[in-house]
Design a protein around this motif. Structure first.
Motif, PDB file in Angstrom:
ATOM      1  N   LEU A   1      -9.336  -1.593  -9.041  1.00 23.81           N
ATOM      2  CA  LEU A   1      -9.575  -0.435  -9.902  1.00 23.81           C
ATOM      3  C   LEU A   1      -9.826   0.809  -9.078  1.00 23.81           C
ATOM      4  CD1 LEU A   1     -10.141   0.877 -12.673  1.00 23.81           C
ATOM      5  CD2 LEU A   1     -12.513   0.147 -12.391  1.00 23.81           C
ATOM      6  N   VAL A   2     -10.737   0.722  -8.130  1.00 20.75           N
ATOM      7  CA  VAL A   2     -11.095   1.876  -7.307  1.00 20.75           C
ATOM      8  C   VAL A   2      -9.925   2.287  -6.425  1.00 20.75           C
ATOM      9  CG1 VAL A   2     -12.629   2.649  -5.453  1.00 20.75           C
ATOM     10  CG2 VAL A   2     -13.548   1.388  -7.388  1.00 20.75           C
ATOM     11  N   GLY A   3      -9.206   1.329  -5.873  1.00 18.50           N
ATOM     12  CA  GLY A   3      -8.080   1.653  -5.004  1.00 18.50           C
ATOM     13  C   GLY A   3      -6.975   2.395  -5.717  1.00 18.50           C
ATOM     14  N   SER A   4      -6.757   2.086  -6.973  1.00 16.15           N
ATOM     15  CA  SER A   4      -5.679   2.748  -7.694  1.00 16.15           C
ATOM     16  C   SER A   4      -6.115   4.048  -8.352  1.00 16.15           C
ATOM     17  CB  SER A   4      -5.080   1.799  -8.731  1.00 16.15           C
ATOM     18  OG  SER A   4      -6.071   1.431  -9.653  1.00 16.15           O
TER      19      SER A   4
ATOM     20  N   GLU B   1       0.830  -1.202   0.000  1.00 13.55           N
ATOM     21  CA  GLU B   1       0.000   0.000   0.000  1.00 13.55           C
ATOM     22  C   GLU B   1       0.871   1.262   0.000  1.00 13.55           C
ATOM     23  OE1 GLU B   1      -3.614   1.917  -0.221  1.00 13.55           O
ATOM     24  OE2 GLU B   1      -3.240  -0.241  -0.295  1.00 13.55           O
ATOM     25  N   ARG B   2       1.919   1.259   0.820  1.00 12.91           N
ATOM     26  CA  ARG B   2       2.818   2.422   0.888  1.00 12.91           C
ATOM     27  C   ARG B   2       3.520   2.648  -0.449  1.00 12.91           C
ATOM     28  NH1 ARG B   2       8.054   2.509   1.721  1.00 12.91           N
ATOM     29  NH2 ARG B   2       8.142   0.400   2.554  1.00 12.91           N
ATOM     30  N   LEU B   3       4.006   1.563  -1.058  1.00 14.51           N
ATOM     31  CA  LEU B   3       4.678   1.692  -2.349  1.00 14.51           C
ATOM     32  C   LEU B   3       3.701   2.125  -3.448  1.00 14.51           C
ATOM     33  CD1 LEU B   3       7.022  -1.418  -2.224  1.00 14.51           C
ATOM     34  CD2 LEU B   3       7.663   0.989  -1.995  1.00 14.51           C
ATOM     35  N   SER B   4       2.475   1.649  -3.361  1.00 16.26           N
ATOM     36  CA  SER B   4       1.454   2.036  -4.335  1.00 16.26           C
ATOM     37  C   SER B   4       1.153   3.532  -4.248  1.00 16.26           C
ATOM     38  CB  SER B   4       0.182   1.226  -4.095  1.00 16.26           C
ATOM     39  OG  SER B   4      -0.846   1.664  -4.926  1.00 16.26           O
ATOM     40  N   HIS B   5       1.023   4.036  -3.023  1.00 15.62           N
ATOM     41  CA  HIS B   5       0.773   5.475  -2.845  1.00 15.62           C
ATOM     42  C   HIS B   5       1.957   6.302  -3.324  1.00 15.62           C
ATOM     43  CE1 HIS B   5      -3.106   5.427  -0.921  1.00 15.62           C
ATOM     44  NE2 HIS B   5      -2.700   4.435  -0.123  1.00 15.62           N
ATOM     45  N   LYS B   6       3.156   5.817  -3.080  1.00 14.02           N
ATOM     46  CA  LYS B   6       4.356   6.530  -3.528  1.00 14.02           C
ATOM     47  C   LYS B   6       4.390   6.612  -5.060  1.00 14.02           C
ATOM     48  CE  LYS B   6       9.378   6.410  -3.079  1.00 14.02           C
ATOM     49  NZ  LYS B   6      10.527   5.672  -2.557  1.00 14.02           N
TER      50      LYS B   6
ATOM     51  N   LYS C   1       1.769   9.114  -6.404  1.00 12.42           N
ATOM     52  CA  LYS C   1       2.195  10.505  -6.289  1.00 12.42           C
ATOM     53  C   LYS C   1       3.236  10.864  -7.338  1.00 12.42           C
ATOM     54  CE  LYS C   1       1.206  11.048  -1.408  1.00 12.42           C
ATOM     55  NZ  LYS C   1       1.735  11.263  -0.075  1.00 12.42           N
ATOM     56  N   SER C   2       4.090   9.932  -7.705  1.00 14.12           N
ATOM     57  CA  SER C   2       5.161  10.247  -8.654  1.00 14.12           C
ATOM     58  C   SER C   2       4.716  10.125 -10.112  1.00 14.12           C
ATOM     59  CB  SER C   2       6.372   9.354  -8.404  1.00 14.12           C
ATOM     60  OG  SER C   2       6.059   8.006  -8.689  1.00 14.12           O
ATOM     61  N   ASN C   3       3.672   9.337 -10.390  1.00 14.46           N
ATOM     62  CA  ASN C   3       3.256   9.123 -11.777  1.00 14.46           C
ATOM     63  C   ASN C   3       1.744   8.913 -11.855  1.00 14.46           C
ATOM     64  OD1 ASN C   3       3.249   8.617 -14.481  1.00 14.46           O
ATOM     65  ND2 ASN C   3       4.228   6.615 -14.362  1.00 14.46           N
ATOM     66  N   PRO C   4       0.932   9.977 -11.687  1.00 14.80           N
ATOM     67  CA  PRO C   4      -0.515   9.795 -11.616  1.00 14.80           C
ATOM     68  C   PRO C   4      -1.160   9.341 -12.929  1.00 14.80           C
ATOM     69  CG  PRO C   4       0.043  12.115 -11.507  1.00 14.80           C
ATOM     70  CD  PRO C   4       1.325  11.347 -11.459  1.00 14.80           C
ATOM     71  N   THR C   5      -0.702   9.821 -14.081  1.00 16.83           N
ATOM     72  CA  THR C   5      -1.357   9.437 -15.345  1.00 16.83           C
ATOM     73  C   THR C   5      -1.032   8.003 -15.730  1.00 16.83           C
ATOM     74  OG1 THR C   5       0.478  10.412 -16.579  1.00 16.83           O
ATOM     75  CG2 THR C   5      -1.467  11.777 -16.248  1.00 16.83           C
ATOM     76  N   GLY C   6       0.190   7.576 -15.502  1.00 21.89           N
ATOM     77  CA  GLY C   6       0.550   6.196 -15.793  1.00 21.89           C
ATOM     78  C   GLY C   6      -0.194   5.232 -14.882  1.00 21.89           C
ATOM     79  N   ASN C   7      -0.404   5.656 -13.645  1.00 21.12           N
ATOM     80  CA  ASN C   7      -1.117   4.804 -12.706  1.00 21.12           C
ATOM     81  C   ASN C   7      -2.587   4.686 -13.083  1.00 21.12           C
ATOM     82  OD1 ASN C   7      -1.230   3.125 -10.555  1.00 21.12           O
ATOM     83  ND2 ASN C   7      -1.563   4.733  -9.055  1.00 21.12           N
TER      84      ASN C   7
END
Length: 70
Positions: free
Chosen positions: A43-46, A13-18, A21-27
């Motif tokens: 889907l909703v979580g990301s 979860e921590r790595l996913s949030h990081k 924050k660093s690449n919102p469009t790719g995510n």
């Protein structure tokens, strides 16, 4: 003092949030592609709260349009 070890789920979860924050469009692209093989929670979580809100609005608008043309 309590030992605060990070569980694997918390680490993911921590790595996913990081990454979000660093690449919102790719995510966001990953989130839509993940929907093909994943579940709705992934889907909703990301997507985050804004993306989830937009997704809900699109579903509601599509439902209204389909109801009008029946």
């Amino acid at each position: 003092m309590q030992d605060k070890k990070e569980t694997p789920e918390q680490k993911r979860e921590r790595l996913s949030h990081k990454e979000l924050k660093s690449n919102p469009t790719g995510n966001m692209n990953d989130a839509f592609n993940r929907a093909n093989s994943g579940n709705l929670a992934d889907l909703v979580g990301s997507l985050g709260w804004k993306g989830t809100g937009i997704l809900i609005l699109v579903i509601i608008i599509a439902f209204i349009i389909v109801s009008l043309f029946k």
